[in-house]
Design a protein around this motif. Structure first.
Motif, PDB file in Angstrom:
ATOM      1  N   SER A  17     -22.816 -37.065   7.879  1.00 17.03           N
ATOM      2  CA  SER A  17     -23.212 -35.933   7.041  1.00 17.03           C
ATOM      3  C   SER A  17     -24.386 -35.241   7.720  1.00 17.03           C
ATOM      4  O   SER A  17     -25.327 -35.901   8.178  1.00 17.03           O
ATOM      5  CB  SER A  17     -23.619 -36.409   5.651  1.00 17.03           C
ATOM      6  OG  SER A  17     -24.103 -35.349   4.867  1.00 17.03           O
ATOM      7  N   GLU A  63     -26.713 -31.176   8.013  1.00 15.69           N
ATOM      8  CA  GLU A  63     -26.938 -29.817   7.528  1.00 15.69           C
ATOM      9  C   GLU A  63     -26.162 -28.822   8.382  1.00 15.69           C
ATOM     10  O   GLU A  63     -26.000 -29.013   9.595  1.00 15.69           O
ATOM     11  CB  GLU A  63     -28.430 -29.497   7.579  1.00 15.69           C
ATOM     12  CG  GLU A  63     -28.804 -28.172   6.955  1.00 15.69           C
ATOM     13  CD  GLU A  63     -30.305 -27.943   6.929  1.00 15.69           C
ATOM     14  OE1 GLU A  63     -30.712 -26.789   6.686  1.00 15.69           O
ATOM     15  OE2 GLU A  63     -31.074 -28.908   7.151  1.00 15.69           O
ATOM     16  N   ILE A  64     -25.648 -27.773   7.730  1.00 17.31           N
ATOM     17  CA  ILE A  64     -24.893 -26.757   8.454  1.00 17.31           C
ATOM     18  C   ILE A  64     -25.735 -26.178   9.593  1.00 17.31           C
ATOM     19  O   ILE A  64     -26.943 -26.036   9.479  1.00 17.31           O
ATOM     20  CB  ILE A  64     -24.404 -25.644   7.505  1.00 17.31           C
ATOM     21  CG1 ILE A  64     -25.587 -25.001   6.761  1.00 17.31           C
ATOM     22  CG2 ILE A  64     -23.375 -26.170   6.531  1.00 17.31           C
ATOM     23  CD1 ILE A  64     -25.189 -23.823   5.889  1.00 17.31           C
ATOM     24  N   THR A 113     -20.544 -23.487   7.342  1.00 19.25           N
ATOM     25  CA  THR A 113     -20.209 -23.509   5.918  1.00 19.25           C
ATOM     26  C   THR A 113     -20.240 -24.940   5.412  1.00 19.25           C
ATOM     27  O   THR A 113     -20.044 -25.897   6.170  1.00 19.25           O
ATOM     28  CB  THR A 113     -18.804 -22.926   5.668  1.00 19.25           C
ATOM     29  OG1 THR A 113     -17.835 -23.699   6.392  1.00 19.25           O
ATOM     30  CG2 THR A 113     -18.738 -21.473   6.116  1.00 19.25           C
ATOM     31  N   VAL A 114     -20.509 -25.099   4.120  1.00 25.42           N
ATOM     32  CA  VAL A 114     -20.465 -26.409   3.484  1.00 25.42           C
ATOM     33  C   VAL A 114     -19.007 -26.841   3.388  1.00 25.42           C
ATOM     34  O   VAL A 114     -18.199 -26.186   2.729  1.00 25.42           O
ATOM     35  CB  VAL A 114     -21.106 -26.356   2.084  1.00 25.42           C
ATOM     36  CG1 VAL A 114     -20.937 -27.700   1.373  1.00 25.42           C
ATOM     37  CG2 VAL A 114     -22.572 -25.986   2.183  1.00 25.42           C
ATOM     38  N   GLU A 115     -18.694 -27.927   4.076  1.00 23.38           N
ATOM     39  CA  GLU A 115     -17.282 -28.292   4.169  1.00 23.38           C
ATOM     40  C   GLU A 115     -17.138 -29.722   4.685  1.00 23.38           C
ATOM     41  O   GLU A 115     -18.000 -30.248   5.389  1.00 23.38           O
ATOM     42  CB  GLU A 115     -16.560 -27.323   5.113  1.00 23.38           C
ATOM     43  CG  GLU A 115     -15.044 -27.359   5.017  1.00 23.38           C
ATOM     44  CD  GLU A 115     -14.403 -26.171   5.731  1.00 23.38           C
ATOM     45  OE1 GLU A 115     -13.178 -26.199   5.904  1.00 23.38           O
ATOM     46  OE2 GLU A 115     -15.128 -25.240   6.131  1.00 23.38           O
ATOM     47  N   TYR A 148     -19.123 -34.347   6.990  1.00 24.26           N
ATOM     48  CA  TYR A 148     -19.458 -33.403   5.924  1.00 24.26           C
ATOM     49  C   TYR A 148     -20.707 -32.620   6.307  1.00 24.26           C
ATOM     50  O   TYR A 148     -21.699 -33.203   6.745  1.00 24.26           O
ATOM     51  CB  TYR A 148     -19.696 -34.162   4.617  1.00 24.26           C
ATOM     52  CG  TYR A 148     -20.267 -33.328   3.495  1.00 24.26           C
ATOM     53  CD1 TYR A 148     -19.540 -32.275   2.946  1.00 24.26           C
ATOM     54  CD2 TYR A 148     -21.534 -33.606   2.974  1.00 24.26           C
ATOM     55  CE1 TYR A 148     -20.057 -31.509   1.909  1.00 24.26           C
ATOM     56  CE2 TYR A 148     -22.055 -32.858   1.935  1.00 24.26           C
ATOM     57  CZ  TYR A 148     -21.319 -31.802   1.408  1.00 24.26           C
ATOM     58  OH  TYR A 148     -21.831 -31.046   0.396  1.00 24.26           O
ATOM     59  N   HIS A 154     -23.628 -30.065   4.810  1.00 23.50           N
ATOM     60  CA  HIS A 154     -24.237 -29.635   3.552  1.00 23.50           C
ATOM     61  C   HIS A 154     -25.245 -28.522   3.826  1.00 23.50           C
ATOM     62  O   HIS A 154     -25.566 -28.214   4.971  1.00 23.50           O
ATOM     63  CB  HIS A 154     -24.902 -30.818   2.844  1.00 23.50           C
ATOM     64  CG  HIS A 154     -26.001 -31.469   3.633  1.00 23.50           C
ATOM     65  ND1 HIS A 154     -27.312 -31.050   3.586  1.00 23.50           N
ATOM     66  CD2 HIS A 154     -25.978 -32.519   4.493  1.00 23.50           C
ATOM     67  CE1 HIS A 154     -28.055 -31.816   4.361  1.00 23.50           C
ATOM     68  NE2 HIS A 154     -27.259 -32.707   4.946  1.00 23.50           N
ATOM     69  N   ASP A 155     -25.763 -27.953   2.751  1.00 22.63           N
ATOM     70  CA  ASP A 155     -26.607 -26.753   2.891  1.00 22.63           C
ATOM     71  C   ASP A 155     -28.097 -27.060   3.014  1.00 22.63           C
ATOM     72  O   ASP A 155     -28.928 -26.144   2.977  1.00 22.63           O
ATOM     73  CB  ASP A 155     -26.368 -25.792   1.725  1.00 22.63           C
ATOM     74  CG  ASP A 155     -26.748 -26.406   0.381  1.00 22.63           C
ATOM     75  OD1 ASP A 155     -27.287 -27.530   0.356  1.00 22.63           O
ATOM     76  OD2 ASP A 155     -26.497 -25.737  -0.641  1.00 22.63           O
ATOM     77  N   GLU A 197     -29.313 -31.259  -0.129  1.00 28.55           N
ATOM     78  CA  GLU A 197     -28.900 -32.614  -0.488  1.00 28.55           C
ATOM     79  C   GLU A 197     -29.782 -33.656   0.191  1.00 28.55           C
ATOM     80  O   GLU A 197     -30.442 -33.385   1.197  1.00 28.55           O
ATOM     81  CB  GLU A 197     -27.442 -32.854  -0.085  1.00 28.55           C
ATOM     82  CG  GLU A 197     -26.455 -31.943  -0.781  1.00 28.55           C
ATOM     83  CD  GLU A 197     -25.022 -32.304  -0.461  1.00 28.55           C
ATOM     84  OE1 GLU A 197     -24.793 -33.443  -0.009  1.00 28.55           O
ATOM     85  OE2 GLU A 197     -24.145 -31.451  -0.667  1.00 28.55           O
TER      86      GLU A 197
END
Length: 349
Positions: free
Chosen positions: A40, A42-43, A81-83, A102, A104-105, A108
């Protein structure tokens, strides 16, 4: 989730049959394993992929990485993008098992994901080196694994199943649903499929994918025969019904090991075998003690322990501490190991 209870006596009844010398040894399966340095992120920030063969050799440069089925150049990828994406790798004409990543923006809270392996073993058990070897193969693939060796059978030197490191884990084993030894369990209640050395991907893949949303940071000292441990747990989402388990382990224990496998030179007996990550004491209840207080996002739970060094420890300099958090069903969500004098920070992503 309900689990079938097995009596301790049924466990002991199968000890010898599980380690009989007519056990079939299979060759390792050739496979390649894909891992990501972040499951996971950050974008806008990259995730780097590594591909290793069954011997742990890096074959990334000879592999093709696929994101949602589409080949990419090189072995890094980012998203704006969050995806969530599914990732595979092709090496020598074969596709790896898929992993998910993943992006996230940035709002999180995510943590590095580590795997707990509990190895039920014995110095008397000729096939138990198989699981120890499999753990080494997993560690060739990823550093995000914490191993615990739970030695079983008898502390009586007169017993055929004598093991000087025996630890009474009956309460836990009664919940597992698998008698006999050897056996490995992943994150407490996921059976590591035998033969474990042929199923390395099953273990490694549990370090990938969905984020545990909680992290641990330990600080410890050992002074004048006393152990002081602070265990901190931070939450990346709202939780309930969590429990904490804290182990005291010892490394560098030298004792003979029976060996019916071809590993470690194939000799039986392995003289002066080094036993590591040996469970010496559980300073919480074996099935965990309740984590209390505010278990909501961004909050931190702290528990301090002050206990004497267990009497069975041979060398306090070789101590290791392991803490993990379990959910309502007893499955380990995340785990961290620590050595005396180490002050850790949370591994936030």
């Amino acid at each position: 989730m309900k689990r079938i209870l097995f009596s301790f006596f049924s466990v002991l009844a199968l000890i010898l049959s599980s380690c009989s010398s007519d056990y079939l040894i299979l060759d390792s399966v050739e496979e390649h394993i894909l891992t990501a340095d972040f499951s996971s992120r950050e974008i806008g920030y990259p995730i780097t992929f590594t591909v290793r063969n069954s011997d742990g050799e890096d074959v990334t440069s000879l592999s093709t990485i696929y994101i949602d089925g589409n080949a990419i150049e090189g072995n890094t990828f980012t998203s704006e993008t969050v995806e969530t994406f599914e990732v595979t790798a092709k090496y020598s004409g074969l596709l790896s098992k898929s992993i998910s990543i993943y992006f996230h923006d940035g709002t999180e809270i995510n943590f590095k994901k580590r795997l707990l392996i509990e190895d039920y073993t014995g110095t008397w058990c000729g096939y138990c080196p198989r699981v120890a070897h499999a753990i080494e193969l997993v560690k060739d693939q990823t550093e995000n694994v914490v191993a615990v060796a739970i030695h079983r059978a008898s502390l009586s030197p007169a017993s055929a199943n004598y093991d000087p490191y025996t630890y009474d884990s009956t309460e836990l084993e009664n919940l597992l649903g698998a008698a006999g030894y050897p056996k490995g369990y992943l994150n407490r209640f996921t059976k590591w499929q035998a033969l474990e050395n042929n199923n390395i991907a099953q273990a490694v893949n549990l370090t990938q994918g969905e984020n545990p949303k909680l992290g641990l940071a330990l600080s410890s000292t050992v002074d004048n025969g006393n152990i002081n441990i602070d265990v901190n747990v931070k939450f990346g989402k709202d939780f309930n019904e969590l429990k904490l388990v804290v182990y005291v382990l010892e490394n560098g224990l030298i004792h003979e090991q029976h060996n019916y496998t071809t590993f470690y030179g194939g000799d039986d007996v392995l003289e002066d075998f080094e036993h590591n990550h040996v469970l010496r004491e559980c300073i919480t209840p074996l099935l965990g003690e309740a984590i209390t207080g505010n278990l909501t996002i961004a909050n931190t739970f702290t528990k301090s322990f002050n206990v004497p060094v267990p009497a069975n420890v041979e060398n306090a300099a070789n101590l290791e501490f392991v803490a993990f958090v379990t959910d309502a069903e007893g499955n380990a969500l995340n785990v961290r190991s620590n050595h005396p004098g180490e002050a850790q920070e949370f591994e936030e992503l």
